[in-house]
Scaffold this motif. Structure first.
Motif, mmCIF file in Angstrom:
data_model
loop_
_atom_site.group_PDB
_atom_site.id
_atom_site.type_symbol
_atom_site.label_atom_id
_atom_site.label_comp_id
_atom_site.label_asym_id
_atom_site.label_seq_id
_atom_site.Cartn_x
_atom_site.Cartn_y
_atom_site.Cartn_z
ATOM 1 N N SER A 439 0.810 -1.222 0.000
ATOM 2 C CA SER A 439 0.000 0.000 0.000
ATOM 3 C C SER A 439 0.843 1.271 0.000
ATOM 4 C CB SER A 439 -0.954 0.008 1.196
ATOM 5 O OG SER A 439 -0.214 -0.036 2.412
ATOM 6 N N ALA A 440 2.078 1.193 0.501
ATOM 7 C CA ALA A 440 3.008 2.331 0.473
ATOM 8 C C ALA A 440 4.396 1.813 0.140
ATOM 9 C CB ALA A 440 3.013 3.064 1.810
ATOM 10 N N ASP A 441 5.253 2.671 -0.424
ATOM 11 C CA ASP A 441 6.591 2.226 -0.832
ATOM 12 C C ASP A 441 7.612 2.428 0.283
ATOM 13 O OD1 ASP A 441 7.301 4.919 -0.832
ATOM 14 O OD2 ASP A 441 7.774 5.016 -2.968
ATOM 15 N N PHE A 442 8.873 2.225 -0.031
ATOM 16 C CA PHE A 442 9.964 2.327 0.940
ATOM 17 C C PHE A 442 9.966 3.673 1.648
ATOM 18 C CE2 PHE A 442 14.277 3.386 2.184
ATOM 19 C CZ PHE A 442 14.761 2.212 2.756
ATOM 20 N N TYR A 443 9.586 4.724 0.930
ATOM 21 C CA TYR A 443 9.604 6.074 1.483
ATOM 22 C C TYR A 443 8.305 6.440 2.192
ATOM 23 C CZ TYR A 443 13.793 6.659 -1.337
ATOM 24 O OH TYR A 443 15.046 6.516 -1.883
ATOM 25 N N GLY A 444 7.341 5.502 2.209
ATOM 26 C CA GLY A 444 6.071 5.764 2.863
ATOM 27 C C GLY A 444 5.050 6.434 1.971
ATOM 28 N N VAL A 445 5.341 6.542 0.665
ATOM 29 C CA VAL A 445 4.411 7.178 -0.273
ATOM 30 C C VAL A 445 3.348 6.168 -0.691
ATOM 31 C CG1 VAL A 445 4.180 8.325 -2.502
ATOM 32 C CG2 VAL A 445 6.193 8.752 -1.069
ATOM 33 N N SER A 446 2.084 6.562 -0.624
ATOM 34 C CA SER A 446 0.973 5.654 -0.887
ATOM 35 C C SER A 446 0.892 5.258 -2.365
ATOM 36 C CB SER A 446 -0.347 6.294 -0.457
ATOM 37 O OG SER A 446 -1.434 5.458 -0.820
ATOM 38 N N ARG A 447 0.566 3.975 -2.599
ATOM 39 C CA ARG A 447 0.278 3.493 -3.947
ATOM 40 C C ARG A 447 -1.230 3.434 -4.227
ATOM 41 N NH1 ARG A 447 4.419 -0.298 -2.991
ATOM 42 N NH2 ARG A 447 6.243 0.085 -4.324
ATOM 43 N N LEU A 448 -2.022 3.682 -3.217
ATOM 44 C CA LEU A 448 -3.465 3.520 -3.368
ATOM 45 C C LEU A 448 -4.049 4.732 -4.061
ATOM 46 C CD1 LEU A 448 -4.257 1.923 0.105
ATOM 47 C CD2 LEU A 448 -3.641 0.805 -2.052
ATOM 48 N N GLN A 449 -3.803 4.792 -5.354
ATOM 49 C CA GLN A 449 -4.287 5.877 -6.179
ATOM 50 C C GLN A 449 -4.682 5.316 -7.537
ATOM 51 O OE1 GLN A 449 -0.599 8.310 -7.442
ATOM 52 N NE2 GLN A 449 -0.064 7.496 -5.427
ATOM 53 N N GLU A 450 -5.236 6.153 -8.374
ATOM 54 C CA GLU A 450 -5.768 5.664 -9.649
ATOM 55 C C GLU A 450 -4.699 5.052 -10.535
ATOM 56 O OE1 GLU A 450 -8.245 8.034 -12.137
ATOM 57 O OE2 GLU A 450 -9.412 8.776 -10.440
ATOM 58 N N ALA A 451 -3.519 5.646 -10.552
ATOM 59 C CA ALA A 451 -2.480 5.201 -11.484
ATOM 60 C C ALA A 451 -1.161 4.978 -10.743
ATOM 61 C CB ALA A 451 -2.305 6.227 -12.595
ATOM 62 N N PRO A 452 -1.029 3.855 -10.039
ATOM 63 C CA PRO A 452 0.232 3.571 -9.342
ATOM 64 C C PRO A 452 1.339 3.223 -10.334
ATOM 65 C CG PRO A 452 -1.253 1.699 -9.184
ATOM 66 C CD PRO A 452 -2.031 2.792 -9.849
ATOM 67 N N ASN A 453 2.577 3.354 -9.871
ATOM 68 C CA ASN A 453 3.733 3.054 -10.712
ATOM 69 C C ASN A 453 4.051 1.574 -10.679
ATOM 70 O OD1 ASN A 453 3.927 5.823 -10.973
ATOM 71 N ND2 ASN A 453 5.617 6.011 -9.499
ATOM 72 N N LEU A 454 4.672 1.098 -11.751
ATOM 73 C CA LEU A 454 5.303 -0.220 -11.711
ATOM 74 C C LEU A 454 6.555 -0.154 -10.841
ATOM 75 C CD1 LEU A 454 5.136 -1.219 -15.496
ATOM 76 C CD2 LEU A 454 3.725 -2.143 -13.641
ATOM 77 N N GLY A 455 6.946 -1.292 -10.313
ATOM 78 C CA GLY A 455 8.201 -1.372 -9.577
ATOM 79 C C GLY A 455 8.067 -0.976 -8.126
ATOM 80 N N ALA A 456 9.210 -0.746 -7.498
ATOM 81 C CA ALA A 456 9.275 -0.572 -6.046
ATOM 82 C C ALA A 456 8.887 0.812 -5.578
ATOM 83 C CB ALA A 456 10.694 -0.901 -5.557
ATOM 84 N N TYR A 457 8.954 1.828 -6.441
ATOM 85 C CA TYR A 457 8.888 3.199 -5.942
ATOM 86 C C TYR A 457 7.731 4.007 -6.529
ATOM 87 C CZ TYR A 457 13.440 1.923 -4.215
ATOM 88 O OH TYR A 457 14.448 1.273 -3.575
#
Length: 464
Positions: A439-457
């Protein structure tokens, strides 16, 4: 004839005298040495023990010899030790450097314990007096008190706090039935050939603000701008023994190893928002283990980044990249073995079941050791790949033969696998494939949005 002989003799004498003048000692106050550094940064060094040797160069860029009449540490020193041009001592006199030549100055130190967890900064000055003029180089070191462990065996439930870093000699072993828990911000420095073996359970509680670190015990730069942080082979690595269960590492960085991280037969390991990098072997190897890899960066290894032999692997929102610096790559980024009847290795163990989703697999060399997984239980869904291929039963909605545009610049020794603003991996992930841990990446940035990125960040790059 006599006249000709006289001319030859006079010419030879002029050459000899000219050579003497050329090689004579330059006594002009303007003729001064130059230095390869203004400040010699020795990095963070552990108190109470000799440091690795640091060095810098002293140049004579002039056409005649210069003689440095005095080299010494201002006020003397009980901390730093000098070796000038191969000779150890405290004071050096009449050190000559030939024209267009140079000498080395080597520096070691032993810093007294601080008696507190905070770093203590120490600066001292080396003075070089030449022709009545004194020029200087500053020596800088930061002293860190450290807890030393030698052949440590954890046989009861134990928690390491982050007040002081730990320096591990020989080994750190978690016995069967015992759990070692690492508090947020814990750092384990492993000495040459040391290793960590988990026969019980390891729980690493790193956070975006306070990650847990497994690394070598060398600090500062190897040479120039190449940091020891980039160097593999500083310690053996992290091993999860057969049937080690319940292992969970969060926001944990493992680097500088000989053989990376090994998950052995029937072990169970979950990695969430971890960085495994800089290995002389594989970054992560699994032999018939149960792996869950979520939001991780796996990078830089000579043999290959990820090796999966049988067992089970769930890999979600992970960046797998190989731009290893110090050797030619010996294998593809991801190596698959014992995944079907054709690749059966005779172990009688179950074939590999692997599911890669919303991942990036791109770097130098080949990305995958296998191009056809037909009939196997290996699937890649919505992954960006270096290979030039097409979707079939085991490759679903993938992005082929496309550079993800990392910030990494290998020639500058800069490794950042976040994505540039024009990366094709931005906003390209399938939100339906995001696992709960991602749900969030290494830096604590949320992925729970309309267009998340591929990969870890999900975090924007080049902002540290």
């Amino acid at each position: 004839m006599k006249t000709l002989l006289g001319i030859v003799l006079m010419s030879a004498l002029a050459l000899i005298l000219g050579g003497c003048i050329e090689d004579g000692i330059d006594t002009s106050p303007s003729s001064q040495p130059d230095f390869s550094v203004d400040t010699l940064y020795m990095g963070t060094v552990f108190t109470g023990q000799p440091t690795p040797t640091s060095r810098f160069k002293v140049y004579n860029r002039h056409d005649r010899i210069i003689s440095i009449s005095d080299i010494s540490i201002r006020g003397g020193s009980r901390v730093f030790r000098l070796n000038v041009d191969g000779f150890a001592g405290e004071n050096f006199h009449n050190v000559e450097i030939r024209p267009k030549d140079s000498i080395f100055v080597f520096v070691e130190a032993t810093l007294a314990p601080n008696g507190r967890p905070e770093l203590t900064e120490i600066n001292q000055t080396i003075d070089f007096t030449t022709n009545g003029v004194t020029r200087s180089v500053v020596i800088n070191a930061e002293g860190q008190d450290v807890r030393q462990l030698n052949g440590e065996i954890i046989d009861t439930d134990t928690r390491f706090d982050a007040v002081y870093p730990y320096q591990i000699f020989d080994s750190l072993v978690v016995s069967p039935g015992a759990t070692l828990t690492l508090a947020p911000g814990t750092t384990l420095h492993f000495h040459d050939k040391a290793y960590c073996r988990v026969e019980g359970t390891l729980v690493s509680e790193g956070t975006p603000e306070l990650p847990v670190n497994f690394c070598g015990d060398r600090t500062g730069n190897v040479v120039g701008q190449i940091s020891f942080d980039l160097m593999a082979s500083q310690w053996r690595g992290l091993e999860f023994a057969p049937e080690s269960r319940g292992n969970r590492l969060s926001h944990t960085i493992v680097r500088n190893t000989v053989s990376g991280v090994l998950a052995d037969s029937l072990s169970q390991v979950t990695l969430v928002n971890c960085r495994l990098r800089n290995s002389a072997g594989y970054t992560l190897r699994s032999r018939y283990a149960d792996l869950r890899i979520v939001g991780c960066e796996l990078a830089e290894a000579a043999d290959g980044v990820l090796s999966l032999t049988g067992g089970k692997a769930v890999v979600n929102h992970t960046t797998i990249a190989n731009y290893y610096l110090f050797a030619a790559l010996r294998g593809p980024s991801v190596q698959f073995d014992h995944y079907d009847a054709e690749s059966d290795n005779g172990s009688s163990m179950p074939y590999l079941t692997a599911d890669f989703t919303n991942c990036i697999i791109y770097g130098n060399g080949t990305d995958l050791s296998v191009g056809d997984f037909s009939g196997s239980l290996v699937t890649l869904r919505r992954c960006l790949l270096k290979s030039n291929g097409e979707d079939v039963d085991n490759f679903i909605a993938c992005i082929w033969d496309t550079d993800p545009l990392y910030y990494t610049v290998r020639s500058d020794y800069y490794f950042d696998y976040r994505l540039k603003p024009d990366s094709p991996a931005l906003g390209a992930a399938d939100p339906a494939l995001i696992l709960p841990e991602a749900s969030a990446d290494f830096y604590g940035v949320s992925r729970l949005q309309e267009a998340p990125n591929l990969g870890a960040y999900q975090a924007a790059g080049d902002q540290d």
